[in-house]
Scaffold this active site. Structure first.
Site, short mmCIF file in Angstrom:
data_model
loop_
_atom_site.label_atom_id
_atom_site.label_comp_id
_atom_site.label_asym_id
_atom_site.label_seq_id
_atom_site.Cartn_x
_atom_site.Cartn_y
_atom_site.Cartn_z
N TYR A 1 -10.77 -22.54 25.71
CA TYR A 1 -9.85 -23.59 26.12
C TYR A 1 -10.50 -24.93 25.76
O TYR A 1 -11.68 -24.99 25.47
CB TYR A 1 -9.63 -23.54 27.63
CG TYR A 1 -9.09 -22.22 28.15
CD1 TYR A 1 -7.74 -21.91 28.06
CD2 TYR A 1 -9.94 -21.28 28.73
CE1 TYR A 1 -7.24 -20.72 28.53
CE2 TYR A 1 -9.46 -20.07 29.21
CZ TYR A 1 -8.10 -19.79 29.12
OH TYR A 1 -7.62 -18.61 29.58
N THR B 1 -8.33 -15.13 20.56
CA THR B 1 -8.11 -16.25 21.48
C THR B 1 -8.55 -15.86 22.89
O THR B 1 -8.69 -14.68 23.21
CB THR B 1 -6.63 -16.65 21.56
OG1 THR B 1 -5.89 -15.63 22.27
CG2 THR B 1 -6.02 -16.86 20.19
N ASP B 2 -8.72 -16.85 23.74
CA ASP B 2 -8.90 -16.57 25.16
C ASP B 2 -7.52 -16.28 25.76
O ASP B 2 -6.49 -16.37 25.10
CB ASP B 2 -9.58 -17.75 25.85
CG ASP B 2 -10.31 -17.35 27.12
OD1 ASP B 2 -10.03 -16.25 27.65
OD2 ASP B 2 -11.15 -18.11 27.59
N TRP B 3 -7.51 -15.98 27.04
CA TRP B 3 -6.32 -15.50 27.75
C TRP B 3 -5.12 -16.44 27.59
O TRP B 3 -5.16 -17.58 28.04
CB TRP B 3 -6.66 -15.32 29.24
CG TRP B 3 -5.58 -14.70 30.04
CD1 TRP B 3 -4.51 -15.34 30.62
CD2 TRP B 3 -5.43 -13.31 30.36
NE1 TRP B 3 -3.72 -14.45 31.28
CE2 TRP B 3 -4.26 -13.18 31.15
CE3 TRP B 3 -6.18 -12.17 30.08
CZ2 TRP B 3 -3.83 -11.96 31.64
CZ3 TRP B 3 -5.73 -10.95 30.58
CH2 TRP B 3 -4.58 -10.86 31.35
N ASP B 4 -4.08 -15.95 26.93
CA ASP B 4 -2.81 -16.67 26.77
C ASP B 4 -2.98 -18.06 26.16
O ASP B 4 -2.15 -18.95 26.38
CB ASP B 4 -2.10 -16.79 28.12
CG ASP B 4 -0.57 -16.81 27.99
OD1 ASP B 4 -0.05 -16.40 26.93
OD2 ASP B 4 0.10 -17.24 28.95
#
Length: 387
Positions: free
Chosen positions: A228, A259-262
């Site tokens: 993020y 990617t990171d979460w969502d």
């Protein structure tokens, strides 16, 4: 399988795939969020990866994936960050912050080996570890997941646990993929708020946050997770310079990026740099994200973008080639399920490593006469901004 052979096989398979099959390979599905029926549907579409699914549930998903037209196996990921903690029988180790106090790379490598063996015995392939963020602000809620504030120590211990996870051969039954995260500067979130924006420059990135990831790449880390936040006001998920020019061309990373979460949807909902999910998906793919964690809207959005010419299929081909190459290196087509070592969970050998790690992680915070410092030392150096 050798990297060169894996690339050739991946290229051959890529030429046989439809556009829908290619885009599906970029999707990672959270089994815990979608449930069994939806997970089976995604497996039948050819989703490339699932996370947070264990045992027979994982085996059912894999069987469905192997029944698809091309029989491309799923990679199963799990947050095994100080032991395979989502399995109640696993050997649990001190957190990264605690074990960093040991200053012992060989011990940390043994921790990686034990964790990999137990994750593999559960039939899984991949851990989202190590965390290479730096713990520079004690207000940040994920400090305990870091190896502390020092870039050099973090790089040394991160490389050690990567070697432990991955071993010499990704195709054997007892080693798994490592994932160095979060690329880059995640711990610098404004006000130490989790998953918040960060305000760091490229100079600070190069001096402080990039060196541990350079060590991870040199150790052969197979996957990297983006963070993020932003660098020079550019969201990391959409920052091609950092992910492609620096990570791949400069550092020589040859695995795949997730990617990171969502975080693809976050380009739209939290960082407000995309007008809709299609534009967010295009930005994430063009920047160099090969796999999209749990943003399932990416699938239809990317198919739409390809259909209307907003993105070239070569972008998708590059991403899928990275993913398939790793799957061939692991020999998943022949051995879709890791086997590990029978009865290894919390065995005496593993518990001995955990005990050693616990003992070496013990740290004196206040000396109440335990150490004879009055007579032994004239000066003590207390170093760092949190001293």
């Amino acid at each position: 399988m050798k990297k060169s052979d894996a690339i050739q096989k991946a290229k051959t398979l890529l030429h046989q795939m439809t556009t829908e099959e290619k885009v599906a390979q970029m999707i990672q599905v959270s089994y815990a969020d979608v449930g069994r029926e939806e997970a089976i549907r995604w497996a039948s579409l050819g989703a490339g990866s699932f996370l947070h699914v264990l045992g027979d549930d994982a085996r059912e998903v894999q069987r469905e994936a192997m029944r698809t037209r091309l029989g491309i196996p799923v990679i199963f990921g799990i947050d095994a960050i100080h032991g395979h903690g989502l399995n109640k029988n696993a050997t649990i180790f001190p957190s990264q912050l605690a074990v960093a106090c040991s200053w012992d790379p060989e011990l940390v490598e043994k921790m990686g080996e034990v964790t990999a063996r137990e994750v593999a015995t559960d039939g899984l392939h991949w851990t989202f570890s190590p965390v290479l963020c730096l713990g520079r602000d004690t207000r940040w809620g994920r400090i305990n997941e870091t190896f502390g504030e020092d870039s050099y120590l973090t790089g040394e211990l991160g490389a050690a646990i990567i070697r432990g996870y991955q071993g010499e051969d990704l195709s054997d039954g007892e080693h798994i993929l490592a994932c160095a995260k979060h690329y880059l500067g995640y711990g610098e979130a404004v006000g130490a708020r989790d998953a918040c924006d960060s305000e760091v420059t490229e100079r600070k990135v190069r001096e402080v946050f990039l060196p541990p990831f350079k060590k991870a790449v040199e150790a052969g880390c197979a996957t990297i997770m983006t963070a993020y936040g932003s660098t020079d006001s550019s969201p990391l998920t959409a920052n091609r310079r950092l992910m492609h020019d620096i990570l791949r061309n400069e550092l020589g990373f040859d695995g795949f990026v997730i990617t990171d979460w969502d975080n693809t949807k976050n380009l739209l909902t939290r960082q407000h740099v995309a007008k809709d999910i299609e534009e967010a998906s295009i930005m994430a793919a063009k920047a160099g994200n090969d796999m999209i964690m749990v943003t399932l809207d990416f699938y239809e959005a990317m198919l739409s973008a390809l259909k209307n010419g907003a993105v070239d299929i070569s972008v998708i081909d590059e991403a899928v080639l990275h993913i398939l190459t790793i799957k061939y290196e692991m020999e998943l087509f022949e051995k879709p399920e890791k086997t590990g070592k029978a009865d290894c969970f919390s065995c005496d050998e593993h518990l001995a490593v955990a005990l050693e790690a616990s003992r070496k992680s013990v740290t004196l915070l206040r000396n109440n006469g335990m150490l004879p410092l009055d007579s032994a030392c004239k000066k003590i150096a207390v170093i760092g901004p949190n001293a």
